[in-house]
Design a protein around this motif. Structure first.
Motif, PDB file in Angstrom:
ATOM      1  N   LEU A 277       0.834  -1.197   0.000  1.00  0.00           N
ATOM      2  CA  LEU A 277       0.000   0.000   0.000  1.00  0.00           C
ATOM      3  C   LEU A 277       0.873   1.253   0.000  1.00  0.00           C
ATOM      4  O   LEU A 277       1.775   1.389   0.827  1.00  0.00           O
ATOM      5  CB  LEU A 277      -0.908   0.019   1.234  1.00  0.00           C
ATOM      6  N   HIS A 278       0.601   2.138  -0.951  1.00  0.00           N
ATOM      7  CA  HIS A 278       1.299   3.427  -1.022  1.00  0.00           C
ATOM      8  C   HIS A 278       0.263   4.521  -1.259  1.00  0.00           C
ATOM      9  O   HIS A 278      -0.556   4.423  -2.177  1.00  0.00           O
ATOM     10  CB  HIS A 278       2.315   3.438  -2.171  1.00  0.00           C
ATOM     11  N   VAL A 279       0.286   5.554  -0.432  1.00  0.00           N
ATOM     12  CA  VAL A 279      -0.629   6.692  -0.561  1.00  0.00           C
ATOM     13  C   VAL A 279       0.190   7.967  -0.367  1.00  0.00           C
ATOM     14  O   VAL A 279       0.906   8.095   0.635  1.00  0.00           O
ATOM     15  CB  VAL A 279      -1.770   6.653   0.483  1.00  0.00           C
ATOM     16  N   TRP A 280       0.097   8.891  -1.306  1.00  0.00           N
ATOM     17  CA  TRP A 280       0.871  10.121  -1.207  1.00  0.00           C
ATOM     18  C   TRP A 280       0.095  11.286  -1.816  1.00  0.00           C
ATOM     19  O   TRP A 280      -0.832  11.098  -2.599  1.00  0.00           O
ATOM     20  CB  TRP A 280       2.226   9.956  -1.877  1.00  0.00           C
ATOM     21  N   SER A 281       0.496  12.492  -1.447  1.00  0.00           N
ATOM     22  CA  SER A 281      -0.180  13.699  -1.918  1.00  0.00           C
ATOM     23  C   SER A 281       0.363  14.120  -3.276  1.00  0.00           C
ATOM     24  O   SER A 281       1.578  14.085  -3.512  1.00  0.00           O
ATOM     25  CB  SER A 281       0.018  14.838  -0.912  1.00  0.00           C
ATOM     26  N   ILE A 282      -0.529  14.541  -4.179  1.00  0.00           N
ATOM     27  CA  ILE A 282      -0.102  15.057  -5.481  1.00  0.00           C
ATOM     28  C   ILE A 282      -0.615  16.485  -5.680  1.00  0.00           C
ATOM     29  O   ILE A 282      -0.622  16.998  -6.798  1.00  0.00           O
ATOM     30  CB  ILE A 282      -0.588  14.156  -6.638  1.00  0.00           C
ATOM     31  N   GLY A 283      -1.047  17.116  -4.600  1.00  0.00           N
ATOM     32  CA  GLY A 283      -1.538  18.483  -4.684  1.00  0.00           C
ATOM     33  C   GLY A 283      -2.508  18.754  -3.555  1.00  0.00           C
ATOM     34  O   GLY A 283      -2.803  17.874  -2.733  1.00  0.00           O
ATOM     35  N   GLN A 284      -3.003  19.974  -3.508  1.00  0.00           N
ATOM     36  CA  GLN A 284      -3.908  20.362  -2.430  1.00  0.00           C
ATOM     37  C   GLN A 284      -5.167  19.499  -2.417  1.00  0.00           C
ATOM     38  O   GLN A 284      -5.948  19.497  -3.354  1.00  0.00           O
ATOM     39  CB  GLN A 284      -4.309  21.828  -2.581  1.00  0.00           C
ATOM     40  N   GLY A 285      -5.363  18.731  -1.344  1.00  0.00           N
ATOM     41  CA  GLY A 285      -6.552  17.906  -1.193  1.00  0.00           C
ATOM     42  C   GLY A 285      -6.644  16.758  -2.176  1.00  0.00           C
ATOM     43  O   GLY A 285      -7.712  16.170  -2.334  1.00  0.00           O
ATOM     44  N   ARG A 286      -5.528  16.424  -2.846  1.00  0.00           N
ATOM     45  CA  ARG A 286      -5.550  15.368  -3.866  1.00  0.00           C
ATOM     46  C   ARG A 286      -4.481  14.329  -3.539  1.00  0.00           C
ATOM     47  O   ARG A 286      -3.324  14.674  -3.325  1.00  0.00           O
ATOM     48  CB  ARG A 286      -5.317  15.959  -5.254  1.00  0.00           C
ATOM     49  N   ARG A 287      -4.887  13.057  -3.569  1.00  0.00           N
ATOM     50  CA  ARG A 287      -3.955  11.984  -3.251  1.00  0.00           C
ATOM     51  C   ARG A 287      -3.991  10.905  -4.327  1.00  0.00           C
ATOM     52  O   ARG A 287      -5.016  10.683  -4.966  1.00  0.00           O
ATOM     53  CB  ARG A 287      -4.294  11.353  -1.894  1.00  0.00           C
ATOM     54  N   ALA A 288      -2.855  10.255  -4.493  1.00  0.00           N
ATOM     55  CA  ALA A 288      -2.765   9.076  -5.355  1.00  0.00           C
ATOM     56  C   ALA A 288      -2.507   7.864  -4.467  1.00  0.00           C
ATOM     57  O   ALA A 288      -1.953   8.000  -3.365  1.00  0.00           O
ATOM     58  CB  ALA A 288      -1.653   9.241  -6.380  1.00  0.00           C
ATOM     59  N   ALA A 289      -2.917   6.692  -4.938  1.00  0.00           N
ATOM     60  CA  ALA A 289      -2.726   5.479  -4.140  1.00  0.00           C
ATOM     61  C   ALA A 289      -2.458   4.286  -5.045  1.00  0.00           C
ATOM     62  O   ALA A 289      -2.962   4.224  -6.175  1.00  0.00           O
ATOM     63  CB  ALA A 289      -3.957   5.205  -3.275  1.00  0.00           C
ATOM     64  N   ILE A 290      -1.650   3.370  -4.543  1.00  0.00           N
ATOM     65  CA  ILE A 290      -1.399   2.086  -5.203  1.00  0.00           C
ATOM     66  C   ILE A 290      -1.669   0.999  -4.181  1.00  0.00           C
ATOM     67  O   ILE A 290      -1.099   1.015  -3.086  1.00  0.00           O
ATOM     68  CB  ILE A 290       0.047   1.977  -5.719  1.00  0.00           C
ATOM     69  N   LEU A 291      -2.566   0.074  -4.531  1.00  0.00           N
ATOM     70  CA  LEU A 291      -2.914  -1.029  -3.635  1.00  0.00           C
ATOM     71  C   LEU A 291      -2.677  -2.348  -4.349  1.00  0.00           C
ATOM     72  O   LEU A 291      -3.082  -2.521  -5.501  1.00  0.00           O
ATOM     73  CB  LEU A 291      -4.391  -0.971  -3.212  1.00  0.00           C
ATOM     74  N   SER A 292      -2.007  -3.274  -3.675  1.00  0.00           N
ATOM     75  CA  SER A 292      -1.873  -4.642  -4.159  1.00  0.00           C
ATOM     76  C   SER A 292      -2.668  -5.530  -3.214  1.00  0.00           C
ATOM     77  O   SER A 292      -2.381  -5.594  -2.016  1.00  0.00           O
ATOM     78  CB  SER A 292      -0.405  -5.067  -4.183  1.00  0.00           C
ATOM     79  N   ILE A 293      -3.715  -6.192  -3.751  1.00  0.00           N
ATOM     80  CA  ILE A 293      -4.663  -6.951  -2.929  1.00  0.00           C
ATOM     81  C   ILE A 293      -4.565  -8.435  -3.261  1.00  0.00           C
ATOM     82  O   ILE A 293      -4.565  -8.827  -4.433  1.00  0.00           O
ATOM     83  CB  ILE A 293      -6.108  -6.458  -3.169  1.00  0.00           C
TER      84      ILE A 293
END
Length: 328
Positions: A277-293
């Motif tokens: 799991l990776h979650v990070w900010s890409i701007g004001q109030g905006r996030r990107a995420a990568i999930l491996s399930i």
């Protein structure tokens, strides 16, 4: 076990602008303050030259440094808006905001060091203060800076939503979903501009207090002392903004509260497990995420996406799904 043949659904609305191409209230308010600061700067410098007042001239040049910082903030808003659709920016231009905020924080730090250095020098080498003239300059500066603080302080947030999905229904499912932020995080660029005018207003207030003490109580040492107090406060603002904006620029992982909410939303049933799991900010109030399930009964990427909380500002999500008995 045989896996289903892959099938894809693509949306024609695929882009990575995340509403960054639209003008926002913060940009317009910053431009207004740039105008106010520039007019006041020119007026003070001109008056200082005409009347031979070093106090007015020095304050005008000091205001010029903040006009430059505010100009950087205004430029960053425009640049981010005009280049929002540029495909060379993988996740849009949201980080331009944080880059400008970081630059503004550096300038704030330089301003704080300058204040502290000048104040310490005056402790050991006091100079005669033209109190009445300096009071006029400080009051004029407070009026201008107070107006700027009021303009920026009234700024509001902006949010806009849109959706985009493309799913691959096979053993490695990927879902890229774009949804507008449901909450407002710090706008580092706007915060930098606000701190600059707030620092100027604070300097004017402390200067007025020190000058009144010198005029009526004959306490001249209070002038450099107020400078040191102001420098300490500005340095603290600078450090906080450097830390916040720097974390965004370095793609720092989101806090445990956010990560745990994402994990519990998917793993609540006990059938599915997030292995990466990776979650990070890409701007004001905006996030990107990568999930491996990993799951013994895998679902489509779209179904997993629907499990995620709607209030985390996830605008770009990539989901990989692995069959549990085939997982590495």
């Amino acid at each position: 076990m045989s896996l289903p043949e892959p099938s894809c659904k693509w949306s024609s609305r695929h882009d990575h602008t995340f509403s960054q191409s639209r003008s926002i209230a913060q940009e317009r308010r910053t431009l207004v303050v740039v105008g106010i600061t520039a007019v006041a700067m020119v007026a003070e410098v001109a008056a200082g030259l005409v009347y031979g007042s070093m106090a007015l001239l020095a304050d005008g040049l000091h205001m010029a440094s903040h006009a430059v910082a505010l100009g950087i903030a205004a430029f960053a808003y425009r640049y981010a808006r005009e280049h929002a659709s540029d495909p060379s920016f993988s996740f849009g231009t949201g980080k331009v905001n944080s880059l400008a905020g970081y630059s503004g924080a550096v300038l704030l730090g330089v301003f704080a060091l300058g204040m502290a250095g000048e104040s310490l020098e005056r402790f050991f080498s006091p100079v005669e203060i033209a109190v009445d003239q300096a009071l006029v300059v400080a009051v004029l500066g407070l009026i201008v800076n107070g107006l700027s603080v009021a303009v920026l302080g009234a700024g509001g947030g902006h949010s806009h939503g849109h959706d985009h999905d493309h799913d691959h229904d096979h053993d490695h499912d990927h879902d890229h979903d774009h949804e507008g932020p449901r909450h407002d995080d710090h706008d580092h660029n706007f915060k930098s501009a606000y701190f600059h005018v707030l620092a100027d207003a604070l300097t004017s207030i402390l200067a007025i207090a020190a000058l009144l003490a010198a005029k009526y109580l004959d306490i001249s040492w209070l002038d450099p002392m107020m400078g040191i107090v102001g420098a300490a406060l500005v340095a603290r603002w600078s450090w906080g903004l450097l830390r916040e904006s720097g974390q965004v620029l370095l793609d720092r992982q989101e806090d445990d509260v956010t990560l745990n909410r994402l994990r519990s939303s998917v793993e609540g049933s006990g059938v599915h497990r997030i292995v990466d799991l990776h979650v990070w900010s890409i701007g004001q109030g905006r996030r990107a995420a990568i999930l491996s399930i990993e799951s013994a009964a895998p679902r489509s990427a779209g179904e997993y996406r629907s499990m995620l909380p709607d209030d985390l500002g996830l605008v770009h999500v990539t989901i990989e799904v692995q069959q549990a008995d085939h997982a590495a």
